[in-house]
Write a protein that holds these residues in place. Sequence first.
Motif, PDB file in Angstrom:
ATOM      1  N   TYR A  75      -5.784  13.636 -12.023  1.00 47.82           N
ATOM      2  CA  TYR A  75      -5.065  12.357 -11.957  1.00 47.82           C
ATOM      3  C   TYR A  75      -3.564  12.581 -12.002  1.00 47.82           C
ATOM      4  N   TRP A  76      -3.095  13.425 -12.889  1.00 46.61           N
ATOM      5  CA  TRP A  76      -1.663  13.713 -12.958  1.00 46.61           C
ATOM      6  C   TRP A  76      -1.158  14.286 -11.633  1.00 46.61           C
ATOM      7  N   TYR A  77      -1.916  15.225 -11.075  1.00 41.14           N
ATOM      8  CA  TYR A  77      -1.525  15.829  -9.790  1.00 41.14           C
ATOM      9  C   TYR A  77      -1.492  14.757  -8.693  1.00 41.14           C
ATOM     10  N   GLU A  78      -2.529  13.960  -8.617  1.00 41.76           N
ATOM     11  CA  GLU A  78      -2.628  12.923  -7.585  1.00 41.76           C
ATOM     12  C   GLU A  78      -1.465  11.940  -7.678  1.00 41.76           C
ATOM     13  N   GLN A  79      -1.127  11.526  -8.897  1.00 44.49           N
ATOM     14  CA  GLN A  79      -0.058  10.539  -9.065  1.00 44.49           C
ATOM     15  C   GLN A  79       1.324  11.148  -8.818  1.00 44.49           C
ATOM     16  N   ALA A  80       1.508  12.410  -9.161  1.00 40.23           N
ATOM     17  CA  ALA A  80       2.776  13.075  -8.838  1.00 40.23           C
ATOM     18  C   ALA A  80       2.936  13.188  -7.328  1.00 40.23           C
ATOM     19  N   ARG A  81       1.854  13.492  -6.653  1.00 38.55           N
ATOM     20  CA  ARG A  81       1.890  13.554  -5.183  1.00 38.55           C
ATOM     21  C   ARG A  81       2.189  12.176  -4.591  1.00 38.55           C
ATOM     22  N   ALA A  82       1.516  11.154  -5.110  1.00 37.70           N
ATOM     23  CA  ALA A  82       1.756   9.794  -4.625  1.00 37.70           C
ATOM     24  C   ALA A  82       3.194   9.368  -4.877  1.00 37.70           C
ATOM     25  N   PHE A  83       3.724   9.723  -6.052  1.00 38.78           N
ATOM     26  CA  PHE A  83       5.103   9.357  -6.339  1.00 38.78           C
ATOM     27  C   PHE A  83       6.071  10.065  -5.392  1.00 38.78           C
ATOM     28  N   GLY A  84       5.830  11.342  -5.098  1.00 44.29           N
ATOM     29  CA  GLY A  84       6.694  12.054  -4.162  1.00 44.29           C
ATOM     30  C   GLY A  84       6.778  11.352  -2.823  1.00 44.29           C
ATOM     31  N   ALA A  85       5.646  10.795  -2.370  1.00 47.16           N
ATOM     32  CA  ALA A  85       5.624  10.062  -1.100  1.00 47.16           C
ATOM     33  C   ALA A  85       6.362   8.732  -1.216  1.00 47.16           C
ATOM     34  N   ILE A  86       6.079   7.978  -2.290  1.00 47.57           N
ATOM     35  CA  ILE A  86       6.715   6.669  -2.488  1.00 47.57           C
ATOM     36  C   ILE A  86       8.235   6.803  -2.568  1.00 47.57           C
ATOM     37  N   ALA A  87       8.703   7.721  -3.402  1.00 50.47           N
ATOM     38  CA  ALA A  87      10.143   7.894  -3.591  1.00 50.47           C
ATOM     39  C   ALA A  87      10.827   8.334  -2.300  1.00 50.47           C
ATOM     40  N   SER A  88      10.163   9.186  -1.533  1.00 53.19           N
ATOM     41  CA  SER A  88      10.754   9.675  -0.285  1.00 53.19           C
ATOM     42  C   SER A  88      10.838   8.569   0.758  1.00 53.19           C
ATOM     43  N   GLN A  89       9.839   7.705   0.799  1.00 56.57           N
ATOM     44  CA  GLN A  89       9.826   6.619   1.772  1.00 56.57           C
ATOM     45  C   GLN A  89      10.805   5.509   1.416  1.00 56.57           C
ATOM     46  N   ARG A  90      10.929   5.207   0.130  1.00 55.64           N
ATOM     47  CA  ARG A  90      11.722   4.049  -0.287  1.00 55.64           C
ATOM     48  C   ARG A  90      13.120   4.406  -0.785  1.00 55.64           C
ATOM     49  N   GLY A  91      13.327   5.663  -1.130  1.00 54.00           N
ATOM     50  CA  GLY A  91      14.571   6.027  -1.794  1.00 54.00           C
ATOM     51  C   GLY A  91      15.701   6.467  -0.891  1.00 54.00           C
ATOM     52  N   GLY A  92      15.377   6.835   0.353  1.00 56.01           N
ATOM     53  CA  GLY A  92      16.451   7.224   1.266  1.00 56.01           C
ATOM     54  C   GLY A  92      16.418   8.659   1.731  1.00 56.01           C
ATOM     55  N   ALA A  93      15.376   9.415   1.352  1.00 56.05           N
ATOM     56  CA  ALA A  93      15.301  10.812   1.788  1.00 56.05           C
ATOM     57  C   ALA A  93      15.053  10.918   3.286  1.00 56.05           C
ATOM     58  N   LEU A  94      14.357   9.928   3.842  1.00 51.79           N
ATOM     59  CA  LEU A  94      14.064   9.932   5.274  1.00 51.79           C
ATOM     60  C   LEU A  94      15.199   9.338   6.095  1.00 51.79           C
ATOM     61  N   ASP A 123       4.003  15.046   2.817  1.00 50.99           N
ATOM     62  CA  ASP A 123       3.010  14.164   3.437  1.00 50.99           C
ATOM     63  C   ASP A 123       3.653  13.118   4.340  1.00 50.99           C
ATOM     64  N   VAL A 124       4.841  12.639   3.977  1.00 50.59           N
ATOM     65  CA  VAL A 124       5.490  11.569   4.751  1.00 50.59           C
ATOM     66  C   VAL A 124       6.625  12.103   5.622  1.00 50.59           C
ATOM     67  N   GLY A 125       6.703  13.430   5.757  1.00 53.13           N
ATOM     68  CA  GLY A 125       7.691  14.031   6.647  1.00 53.13           C
ATOM     69  C   GLY A 125       9.096  14.057   6.105  1.00 53.13           C
ATOM     70  N   ALA A 126       9.244  13.970   4.778  1.00 60.31           N
ATOM     71  CA  ALA A 126      10.571  13.964   4.164  1.00 60.31           C
ATOM     72  C   ALA A 126      10.933  15.352   3.649  1.00 60.31           C
ATOM     73  N   PRO A 127      12.213  15.682   3.638  1.00 61.16           N
ATOM     74  CA  PRO A 127      12.622  16.941   3.018  1.00 61.16           C
ATOM     75  C   PRO A 127      12.496  16.843   1.507  1.00 61.16           C
ATOM     76  N   SER A 128      12.301  17.977   0.857  1.00 58.67           N
ATOM     77  CA  SER A 128      12.330  18.028  -0.599  1.00 58.67           C
ATOM     78  C   SER A 128      12.836  19.398  -1.024  1.00 58.67           C
ATOM     79  N   ILE A 129      13.276  19.476  -2.271  1.00 52.11           N
ATOM     80  CA  ILE A 129      13.988  20.656  -2.771  1.00 52.11           C
ATOM     81  C   ILE A 129      13.121  21.392  -3.784  1.00 52.11           C
ATOM     82  N   GLY A 130      13.187  22.724  -3.733  1.00 53.50           N
ATOM     83  CA  GLY A 130      12.533  23.552  -4.730  1.00 53.50           C
ATOM     84  C   GLY A 130      13.531  24.521  -5.339  1.00 53.50           C
ATOM     85  N   PHE A 131      13.851  24.331  -6.621  1.00 50.40           N
ATOM     86  CA  PHE A 131      14.760  25.235  -7.327  1.00 50.40           C
ATOM     87  C   PHE A 131      13.914  26.241  -8.108  1.00 50.40           C
ATOM     88  N   ASN A 132      13.500  27.313  -7.433  1.00 50.07           N
ATOM     89  CA  ASN A 132      12.603  28.287  -8.043  1.00 50.07           C
ATOM     90  C   ASN A 132      13.367  29.240  -8.945  1.00 50.07           C
TER      91      ASN A 132
END
Length: 264
Positions: A75-94, A123-132
């Motif tokens: 559930y935690w994984y699923e919701q983190a994934r869902a949030f990544g999509a929501i934030a990318s679509q609505r927040g301005g990353a696209l 999933d929604v075609g948005a860029p995202s950052i990984g600070f490894n």
Amino acid sequence: MDNGKPSNAAITASASYRLAALDQDFLLGDTMRGVRFQLEYAKAEESLRIWGVRSTIVVFGSARIRESGPGRHPYWYEQARAFGAIASQRGGALKVDSGLRDNVIATGGGPGIMEAANRGAFDVGAPSIGFNITLPHEQEPNPYSTPELTFRFHYFAMRKMHLAMRANALVVFPGGFGTLDELFELLTLRQTGKVPSLPIVLFDKAYWQSVIKFDALLEHGMVSEADRSLVHFAESAEDVWTKLVENGLLVPSDIDHAEAKTAP
């Protein structure tokens, strides 16, 4: 020796004769620590600017959580994934507005919750950052962060700086020592005014209240009521987004309006 003239082979083979920028032994020496620190800042900064990343939403959480793990892990994984999509679509990353992107998902770049949030953006075609980060037991980057925006750090301090300096919001899923360290780092920066106002949302109130006694800190006078109110809780990806917006997350229309008001 040629006609009595000694060979310069020993000189050209000497470490001292190497170009400084190409001398790895020199660059990795103790006296160059400050330079290496600067390089870790500059390399990531340059790529972020090329991509027009003006602001981020930082997502923290355990690297141990798996999509098919035990208990509430899926559930935690699923919701983190869902949030990544929501934030990318609505927040301005696209949306690239004048070459700038806002609220781009940024994580530590590893597995678990980090992977899930990067994956949601993917999933929604948005860029995202990984600070490894380079660790004794190597942490490989997850495959969902944007390759040109996936960085590898030696210094935790510089990695934390990059995570904080563009953050518009912080979302923290369940995690352990590393997650707690990152949470309290940004909470302290927020409490002391070292970063601009940004909403902080913790996912799964029951988990966090079992791990951190926020109210006890208040009862013992270790934090103020205002400090305590910096933390909000959410139970779903949609709930996270709602709490962020209710508590001041700037979305593209807000950012453009704010910039227009402050323009000379």
